[in-house]
Every structure is written in structure tokens, then in C-alpha cells.
Design a protein around this motif. Structure first.
Motif, short mmCIF file in Angstrom:
data_model
loop_
_atom_site.label_atom_id
_atom_site.label_comp_id
_atom_site.label_asym_id
_atom_site.label_seq_id
_atom_site.Cartn_x
_atom_site.Cartn_y
_atom_site.Cartn_z
N LYS A 1 13.18 0.26 46.30
CA LYS A 1 14.02 0.47 45.09
C LYS A 1 13.94 1.93 44.75
CE LYS A 1 17.15 -0.37 41.69
NZ LYS A 1 17.06 0.85 40.62
N VAL A 2 12.72 2.52 44.66
CA VAL A 2 12.33 4.02 44.62
C VAL A 2 13.16 4.72 45.70
CG1 VAL A 2 10.52 5.80 44.85
CG2 VAL A 2 10.25 3.61 43.55
N VAL A 3 13.10 4.43 47.04
CA VAL A 3 13.77 4.96 47.97
C VAL A 3 15.11 5.10 47.96
CG1 VAL A 3 14.19 5.27 50.52
CG2 VAL A 3 11.76 4.52 49.77
N LEU A 4 15.77 3.96 47.30
CA LEU A 4 17.24 3.67 47.29
C LEU A 4 17.71 4.58 46.30
CD1 LEU A 4 20.06 2.34 47.36
CD2 LEU A 4 19.11 0.41 45.73
N ALA B 1 20.39 9.93 44.63
CA ALA B 1 20.14 11.19 43.84
C ALA B 1 20.52 12.11 44.52
CB ALA B 1 18.89 11.20 43.40
N GLY B 2 20.59 12.09 45.84
CA GLY B 2 20.85 13.58 46.82
C GLY B 2 22.02 13.13 47.59
N ASP B 3 22.32 14.21 48.40
CA ASP B 3 23.45 14.31 49.17
C ASP B 3 23.44 14.55 50.79
OD1 ASP B 3 25.68 13.52 47.15
OD2 ASP B 3 25.14 15.56 46.55
N MET C 1 18.35 11.84 54.62
CA MET C 1 18.13 10.36 54.47
C MET C 1 19.50 9.78 54.84
SD MET C 1 16.40 10.12 50.58
CE MET C 1 16.08 8.31 50.82
N PRO C 2 19.39 9.28 56.18
CA PRO C 2 20.95 8.84 56.90
C PRO C 2 21.47 7.59 56.02
CG PRO C 2 19.36 9.54 58.45
CD PRO C 2 18.34 9.51 57.16
N ILE C 3 20.62 6.79 55.30
CA ILE C 3 21.09 5.73 54.56
C ILE C 3 22.27 6.48 53.62
CG2 ILE C 3 19.68 5.96 52.69
CD1 ILE C 3 21.07 2.75 54.46
N ARG C 4 22.16 7.52 53.19
CA ARG C 4 23.30 8.29 52.23
C ARG C 4 24.64 7.94 52.96
NH1 ARG C 4 19.51 13.32 50.64
NH2 ARG C 4 18.41 12.35 48.75
N ALA C 5 24.73 8.28 54.33
CA ALA C 5 26.05 7.97 55.07
C ALA C 5 26.62 6.75 54.77
CB ALA C 5 25.69 8.42 56.55
N ILE C 6 25.79 5.61 54.59
CA ILE C 6 26.37 4.38 54.42
C ILE C 6 26.86 4.32 52.82
CG2 ILE C 6 25.73 1.92 54.48
CD1 ILE C 6 26.18 3.22 57.29
N LEU C 7 25.64 4.51 51.88
CA LEU C 7 25.89 4.30 50.61
C LEU C 7 26.93 5.27 50.08
CD1 LEU C 7 22.07 4.50 49.54
CD2 LEU C 7 23.53 2.33 50.04
#
Length: 229
Positions: free
Chosen positions: A194-197, A202-204, A209-215
Motif C-alpha cells: 500500500k505504501v508503494v501504491l 503521488a508521482g507521474d 515506477m512502471p506501474i504508473r503506466a497501468i494506474l
């Protein structure tokens, strides 16, 4: 992005399995077949066992992995073995499982044979279930790898990857393939995830953090399912 919090991993596994089974059944009703892409690791194992008991027509479902370590399925690091031993069981034993790992010595140069194997798979992906590493990687789109930009921008289906912070060559679906899914889930367990999520949200910068491309996209619906323990 939708965020669903569960009181326990047991509740998550039960309700998540019901949700995935329902989506697969709907796809079968609508087009006569369904496809499911899962991720490896220890987190999804109880969920796999729950899902394997779902009362749907598994003979019309094809399953594969979002990524795989380039090791034989007898190796302890094989995600293929985890899926075969935990998901392709019980009622789900009737499903067709398509392995990403082929007989080539190296993942690099094996993309063509993997794509050949994936001709058995039913695209587009009906249900995609991803995990997330502590570094924000998902599938094998690692921020540390030389292949990260290619993984985020390639029009190809799969990509060989060599992370620098984790062992083994990998074969991974590209971001383009992942985002062509009808429904994406990110399956997380534990306070640390949850901390990593929260950091990812919080960033772009996707490369960090490639998970951002999904989220943080609007091409496919995304639901994060999470339980603290």
C-alpha cells in the motif's frame, strides 16, 4: 482507477475469484471463449486455488502469464510451475495454458517463438491480473532494466528483459499488450505494498515506477484489490 479494500486476504480471495469467474463467464457467453493473464509470485497462490474451483466452462478459457523468468518449469523460480500446480487444477484443469517459456537458451531472440506459441491464446485479454514489486515494476517492466523504454513504447507483443536488481532473464508482455485488456486488476497484499501504491499514485514519471503506466491511463479499466493481511 478503482480501489477495493478487503478486511482479510481470505475475503479478498473469495470475492476476487467470484469477480474474475463472472467476467470470464460473461466473455464465454458473449463470444464463446475467454482469456485470462495472471502473474506469478507467492501472493496469488491462495487466490489461484480459490479460482480453480469456479463453476464455469474452463474448456473455453485460455490462460497465460504476464511475464515469465527464463527458467525451466522444474526450477523453483518458474511461474509456469506455480500456475500449473495452483490454478490449472480442479475445475480449471480443463483450461488451456499457454507457456511463455520456450526451448531457446536465452529469452533474447526468442520473441518470435513466444509469439508463435501465443497464437493458441485468445486476444484481446479479457482479464489481466498484475502484481507490483517494491520498486514499482509490474509484469517484467523493471525500472532498472535497459529494456524499460522499449517495454513502455514497443508495438510488439512481448519483449525479452534482463533486470539488474533481480535474477534471470525474463519474457514480458509489453505495455501496449497489457493495455489492450478488457479489464485489468492489480492484486496487492500487505501494508508495504500500500505504501508503494501510494508513492506510485503521488508521482507521474513512468520510467521510475512502471506501474504508473497501468494506474494512470484511460485505455483500459483498472481496479486495485488490496488487503492489509
Amino acid at each position: 482507477m478503482q480501489f477495493s479494500e478487503f478486511q482479510s486476504t481470505e475475503q479478498l480471495n473469495t470475492e476476487f475469484a467470484d469477480r474474475v469467474a463472472s467476467l470470464l463467464a460473461t466473455a464465454i457467453d458473449n463470444k464463446g471463449k475467454a482469456s485470462l493473464v495472471v502473474s506469478g509470485g507467492r501472493t496469488p497462490l491462495p487466490f489461484f486455488k480459490q479460482l480453480s474451483q469456479a463453476d464455469i466452462d474452463w474448456s473455453k478459457v485460455t490462460i497465460t502469464l504476464a511475464d515469465e523468468r527464463w527458467v525451466d518449469k522444474s526450477h523453483e523460480a518458474s511461474n509456469t510451475a506455480l500456475v500449473l500446480n495452483n490454478l490449472i487444477q480442479n475445475k480449471a484443469a480443463d483450461a488451456t495454458f499457454v507457456e511463455l517459456k520456450t526451448s531457446e537458451e536465452s529469452a533474447f531472440g526468442a520473441e518470435a517463438s513466444v509469439k508463435q506459441s501465443l497464437q493458441q491464446f485468445s486476444f484481446p485479454i479479457d482479464v489481466l491480473i498484475l502484481g507490483m514489486g517494491e520498486d514499482g515494476h509490474t509484469a517484467s517492466l523493471f525500472p532498472c532494466s535497459e529494456q524499460i523504454q522499449q517495454g513502455l513504447t514497443s508495438d510488439d507483443v512481448v519483449l525479452a528483459v534482463q533486470p539488474t536488481t533481480a535474477p534471470h532473464e525474463r519474457m514480458s508482455f509489453t505495455l501496449k499488450t497489457l493495455l489492450e485488456s478488457q479489464q485489468i486488476f492489480v492484486h496487492l497484499v500487505g501494508d508495504s505494498k500500500k505504501v508503494v501504491l501510494d508513492k506510485a499514485l503521488a508521482g507521474d514519471k513512468v520510467e521510475e515506477m512502471p506501474i504508473r503506466a497501468i494506474l494512470k491511463q484511460d485505455k483500459a479499466p483498472v481496479e486495485v484489490v488490496w488487503a492489509a493481511k
